[in-house]
Design a protein around this motif. Structure first.
Motif, short mmCIF file in Angstrom:
data_model
loop_
_atom_site.label_atom_id
_atom_site.label_comp_id
_atom_site.label_asym_id
_atom_site.label_seq_id
_atom_site.Cartn_x
_atom_site.Cartn_y
_atom_site.Cartn_z
N ASN A 22 2.75 48.97 75.96
CA ASN A 22 1.43 49.17 76.59
C ASN A 22 0.97 47.91 77.33
OD1 ASN A 22 0.29 51.81 76.26
ND2 ASN A 22 0.20 51.44 74.03
N ASP A 23 1.88 46.98 77.57
CA ASP A 23 1.43 45.72 78.17
C ASP A 23 0.98 45.84 79.63
OD1 ASP A 23 1.54 44.21 75.94
OD2 ASP A 23 3.39 43.14 76.42
N HIS A 24 1.35 46.94 80.27
CA HIS A 24 0.83 47.13 81.64
C HIS A 24 -0.63 47.57 81.62
CE1 HIS A 24 2.16 50.97 80.05
NE2 HIS A 24 1.56 51.62 81.04
N ARG A 25 -1.13 47.80 80.43
CA ARG A 25 -2.51 48.28 80.33
C ARG A 25 -3.43 47.21 79.75
NH1 ARG A 25 -0.29 53.93 77.89
NH2 ARG A 25 -0.38 55.15 79.82
N VAL A 26 -4.64 47.14 80.33
CA VAL A 26 -5.73 46.36 79.73
C VAL A 26 -6.80 47.40 79.38
CG1 VAL A 26 -7.34 44.46 80.00
CG2 VAL A 26 -5.16 44.44 81.24
N VAL A 27 -7.11 47.50 78.10
CA VAL A 27 -7.81 48.69 77.60
C VAL A 27 -9.25 48.37 77.18
CG1 VAL A 27 -7.74 50.48 75.81
CG2 VAL A 27 -5.60 49.60 76.77
N THR A 28 -10.14 49.32 77.47
CA THR A 28 -11.45 49.31 76.85
C THR A 28 -11.68 50.69 76.24
OG1 THR A 28 -13.76 48.63 77.11
CG2 THR A 28 -12.87 50.08 78.80
N PHE A 29 -12.65 50.79 75.33
CA PHE A 29 -12.89 52.05 74.63
C PHE A 29 -14.33 52.49 74.83
CE2 PHE A 29 -14.21 54.21 70.58
CZ PHE A 29 -13.46 55.36 70.74
N HIS A 30 -14.48 53.76 75.17
CA HIS A 30 -15.81 54.36 75.37
C HIS A 30 -16.17 55.16 74.12
CE1 HIS A 30 -18.85 57.06 77.26
NE2 HIS A 30 -18.16 58.06 76.73
N ASP A 31 -17.22 54.76 73.43
CA ASP A 31 -17.68 55.54 72.27
C ASP A 31 -18.30 56.83 72.78
OD1 ASP A 31 -17.38 53.83 69.77
OD2 ASP A 31 -18.40 52.43 71.09
N SER A 32 -17.73 57.96 72.39
CA SER A 32 -18.29 59.24 72.81
C SER A 32 -19.58 59.50 72.03
CB SER A 32 -17.29 60.36 72.54
OG SER A 32 -16.17 60.18 73.38
N CYS A 33 -20.56 60.05 72.72
CA CYS A 33 -21.90 60.12 72.14
C CYS A 33 -21.94 60.93 70.84
CB CYS A 33 -22.90 60.66 73.15
SG CYS A 33 -22.34 62.06 74.14
N VAL A 90 -7.07 51.74 65.65
CA VAL A 90 -5.89 52.45 66.14
C VAL A 90 -5.44 51.83 67.46
CG1 VAL A 90 -5.01 54.66 67.01
CG2 VAL A 90 -6.46 54.61 64.96
N ILE A 91 -6.39 51.61 68.37
CA ILE A 91 -6.03 51.06 69.68
C ILE A 91 -5.39 49.68 69.52
CG2 ILE A 91 -6.95 50.17 71.86
CD1 ILE A 91 -9.16 52.34 71.64
N GLY A 123 -7.84 57.90 80.06
CA GLY A 123 -6.85 58.48 79.15
C GLY A 123 -7.32 58.51 77.71
N GLY A 124 -6.45 59.02 76.85
CA GLY A 124 -6.82 59.21 75.45
C GLY A 124 -6.31 58.08 74.57
N VAL A 125 -6.94 57.94 73.41
CA VAL A 125 -6.48 56.95 72.43
C VAL A 125 -5.05 57.29 71.98
CG1 VAL A 125 -6.84 56.13 70.06
CG2 VAL A 125 -8.77 56.26 71.65
N HIS A 126 -4.80 58.59 71.76
CA HIS A 126 -3.44 58.95 71.32
C HIS A 126 -2.43 58.95 72.45
CE1 HIS A 126 -5.15 59.60 67.40
NE2 HIS A 126 -3.92 59.65 66.93
N GLN A 127 -2.91 58.84 73.67
CA GLN A 127 -2.01 58.57 74.80
C GLN A 127 -1.43 57.16 74.63
OE1 GLN A 127 -3.92 59.32 78.52
NE2 GLN A 127 -2.31 58.35 79.75
N ASN A 182 -1.85 45.29 73.22
CA ASN A 182 -2.10 43.86 73.11
C ASN A 182 -3.37 43.41 73.83
OD1 ASN A 182 0.06 42.79 71.50
ND2 ASN A 182 1.44 43.35 73.19
N ASN A 183 -3.76 44.17 74.87
CA ASN A 183 -4.88 43.73 75.71
C ASN A 183 -6.05 44.67 75.53
OD1 ASN A 183 -2.92 41.93 76.90
ND2 ASN A 183 -2.23 43.73 78.05
N TYR A 184 -7.05 44.25 74.76
CA TYR A 184 -8.21 45.11 74.53
C TYR A 184 -9.50 44.31 74.70
CZ TYR A 184 -11.74 48.05 72.53
OH TYR A 184 -12.89 48.78 72.38
#
Lengths: 516, 249
Positions: A379-390, A412-413, A499-503, A418-420
């Protein structure tokens, strides 16, 4: 992307409270349902979509009285508001449009003014003094417009000193509108498909079987491992209830393949159900206890028929609220019930696990036990953030402690990337901003309010994109995924970042190849 | 006995009956209306003790309001805490001998009157200055603030500007409580003060002042987050279980 027929807000780097612009969103109105759609879900319809039935006024007031007697929330919320203004700058639809009727208090006031007129002393005798109003056709029109410009995200309820939750008022408003023939086409049509076929898409069992086989081939081609996506397997340990969008929509299917890989890697026997092929439950959106329960009953029946030991719910925000908060009440999925209805299911389910369980809880438990292997660098090509669903953030929980719904998905993420980076604190957790498309708003006839309502989330996202080069917005909600997919291009982002967390799990998980 | 004394005695008896009767009726209505679904605003406490703490923070510190808006919190909290001190101080006019903690609160309660009016002034200013709050303000919102400010300033006037016959006032109220009417001093500031207080008592159960009992019944604040551990069923929803058994249709 076609040029929009409205002005897309500019990103400024800050979430700014707009000046009040009366009527700014008054032209935004979703298509009403016709009588056929209404009747399938147990409501009347006029001769034309949106036409009110005979005697609508008295029926509306009678329904309001009925709901006031059945829901303490509505009863208390109608009385308790002091117009302090604490909620006025909290709604994403107000922030995006400036229309004052999108301020939570004003949205509530559409109903409260009628409540006062008919159910309070002051409103009966001194209407103009306390802002009491008769329910006119014009006001019904405002109800329809503005109760379908609310995503029932509950952000206002966090900040109200009395906990007044506009979602409860919106739900009551929609139920009253449905009762007088004024339903919304999008939500009610989907509700009908769920009742008739078992999922929001109207995908029948054989088509579902085909789709799953196709996805199994895709996984085999990509990984060389025969990961199964089983359907209607009696005696499986886990029944997975997931939003039907996971079966074919992008990026949803990526998460479905992720769930499948997690089950495969952990050696858990599991199954999907053609009878209960939908986690979503739009009955909640329209405030209909009966429709919500009727839709959820499919899950109880599937669980009993398949004889499963555990029920796990896929990535879907409002579905998780219904499952976590309401299933025990509605269909006896949960513990503590002492009545025959509850005990019948409790006898079957494994008491060592919570019922229901979120897929993130399921995966996180396996990670903690060391049962899953990952190569995070995939997943190193990704820099990830997470949106808390309401609905997950403010209407449910994961894990054992309050706020677990914020911790577990991030754990989980972080186990698979590596990049969050988190977005700004005031825009996540319990203060999270809605995607702009939840609660029955995810329809193209409401595109303008969806785009404008996404503004605060887009500002927060843009800031982490600028500061940390974030290129992946991780989600645990089918509606968030569909909404952002559609809306982020309006703000200059690439839809592939959604995308999804399980993606992410799917990308990093290591599967053991079987010996040839 | 003067007409004035009899009039004010009747007004206060009536106001008390309306205030108490109205509140009891409303509270009974809230208590008897079921909350059919678990809807705490999460993260929420998972135990009853946790809920008691959450509610205590909400009522004593206005926790949610603090999260929301520091100005409203400052003015609102200042007003409510001051009002509490002022009410405690006023208990001396209804008790003989005066309770020791009421006597102790006396100096704080006296000056809290100023803080109370200042807080109300801040809240009222927002109704003119903030466009969003201006939009949602009804005439009654302004009038209730005016009423409270009137009560505060007329009271402060009697304490700091033009003293009323406070011994006479106390005798009047002690007399009311024992159904043994004593003459009421006819100071205009006092009559205004008492009229406004009686009016406040009368409108309490029929106005937004119901936020006071309402907050305790708010399901988003008073429910425990234990929906997976306990089954929560409203009386009106029980029939659905019996009707369906294990089948829906």
């Amino acid at each position: 992307m076609a040029a929009p027929q409205f002005e897309v807000p500019k990103l400024t780097g800050n979430i700014e409270v707009p000046a009040v612009k009366e009527g700014a969103a008054a032209h935004i109105k979703s298509f009403p349902a016709n009588a056929g759609i209404q009747e399938i879900i147990g409501f009347p319809g006029g001769s034309e979509p949106g036409e009110l039935i005979d005697g609508w006024h008295d029926k509306a007031i009678a329904k309001m009285g009925d709901l006031l007697g059945r829901y303490r929330s509505l009863r208390v919320f109608m009385d308790a508001c002091v117009h302090c203004g604490a909620c006025t700058d909290k709604c994403h639809y107000f922030i995006g449009t400036g229309d004052p009727k999108n301020m939570p208090v004003a949205r509530q006031e559409l109903m409260r003014s009628v409540y006062r007129r008919h159910f309070t002393f002051a409103g009966k005798y001194f209407p103009s003094l306390v802002g009491a109003k008769d329910l006119t056709k014009e006001l019904v029109e405002d109800w329809y417009k503005y109760y379908y410009q609310c995503s029932e995200c509950r952000r206002c309820s966090v900040f109200c000193p009395y906990g007044i939750d506009t979602a409860e008022v919106t739900m009551a408003g929609r139920e009253i509108l449905d009762t007088i023939g004024y339903g919304q086409k999008y939500t009610n049509e989907i509700m009908g498909k769920l009742h008739k076929i078992g999922n929001n898409l109207g995908l029948p069992g054989p088509a579902l079987q085909d789709t799953l086989e196709g996805l199994e081939e895709d996984i085999l081609d990509a990984t060389g491992v025969a990961v199964k996506l089983p359907l209607d397997v009696k005696g499986a340990e886990v029944l997975l209830i997931t939003p039907s969008a996971d079966f074919f929509a992008e990026p949803h299917v990526e998460s479905l393949m992720g769930y499948g890989k997690v089950f495969h890697a952990s050696g858990t026997s599991w199954t999907l159900s053609s009878k209960a092929s939908e986690a979503g439950n739009f009955g909640m959106f329209i405030g209909s206890y009966e429709n919500t329960r009727r839709a959820a009953m499919r899950i109880r029946e599937a669980a009993l028929e398949l004889g499963v030991k555990r029920i796990v719910v896929g990535e879907c925000g409002h579905a998780w609220r219904v499952a976590y908060s309401f299933w025990n009440t509605l269909i006896g999925v949960g513990a503590g019930g002492t009545d025959p209805f509850s005990i019948e299911l409790q006898k079957q389910l494994d008491p060592r696990y919570p019922a229901p369980q979120h897929i993130c809880e399921f995966t996180n438990d396996l990670i903690k036990q060391g049962k899953l292997k990952f190569d995070k660098s995939l997943n190193d090509h990704r820099v990830v953030t997470f949106h808390d669903s309401c609905n997950v953030a403010r209407g449910s929980r994961m894990g054992d402690i309050p706020g677990g719904q914020f911790i577990i998905p991030r754990e989980v993420i972080k186990a698979v990337v590596n990049n969050y980076y988190d977005m700004a604190e005031e825009t996540i957790g319990e203060s999270t901003f809605c995607c702009g498309g939840g609660g029955g708003i995810l329809t193209d006839d409401l595109l303008e309010i969806r785009v404008k309502g996404a503004l605060p989330r887009m500002e927060a996202l843009n800031n982490v994109v600028q500061d940390h080069k974030v290129n992946f917005l991780a989600l645990i909600c089918a509606i968030c995924k569909a909404q952002f997919n559609k809306v982020v291009p309006f703000y200059g982002f690439d839809m592939s970042m959604v995308g999804g967390v399980h993606q992410l799990v799917s990308t990093a998980i290591l599967l053991e190849k079987e010996e040839e | 006995m003067s007409f004035l004394t009899v009039l004010y005695a009747c007004v206060f008896y009536a106001a008390t009956v309306i205030f108490v009767g109205g509140l009891v009726a409303k509270i009974r209505c809230y208590a008897r209306t079921p909350a059919p679904l678990k809807i705490p605003t999460t993260p929420a406490p998972t135990t009853t003790g946790g809920v008691v703490l959450r509610m205590a923070r909400e009522v004593a510190l206005f926790e949610s309001l603090f999260k929301s808006n520091k100005w409203i919190w400052l003015f609102g909290w200042l007003f409510h805490v001051s009002l509490l001190l002022v009410i405690v101080r006023h208990l001396r006019y209804f008790t003989e001998p005066v309770w020791f903690w009421v006597a102790m609160a006396q100096p704080f309660g006296t000056y809290a009157g100023f803080a109370m009016v200042a807080g109300l002034g801040g809240l009222w200013a927002r109704r003119f200055l903030v466009d969003r709050v201006r939009y949602i303000s009804t005439p009654s919102d302004h009038l209730i603030l005016l009423l409270l400010i009137g009560i505060g300033t007329s009271g402060l006037g009697m304490r700091f500007v033009n003293h009323t016959d406070i011994v006479g006032v106390k005798n009047f109220f002690l007399g009311l409580m024992t159904f043994n009417l004593q003459p009421l001093p006819s100071d205009p500031a006092l009559l205004v003060h008492l009229s406004l207080v009686a009016l406040l008592m009368v409108i309490f159960p029929i106005s937004k002042l119901l936020h006071a009992p309402g907050v305790f019944f708010s399901p988003t604040r008073n429910q425990t987050d234990d929906s997976r551990e306990r089954r929560h069923l409203a009386p009106w929803a029980v029939k659905f279980d019996a009707a369906s058994g294990s089948k829906s249709e």
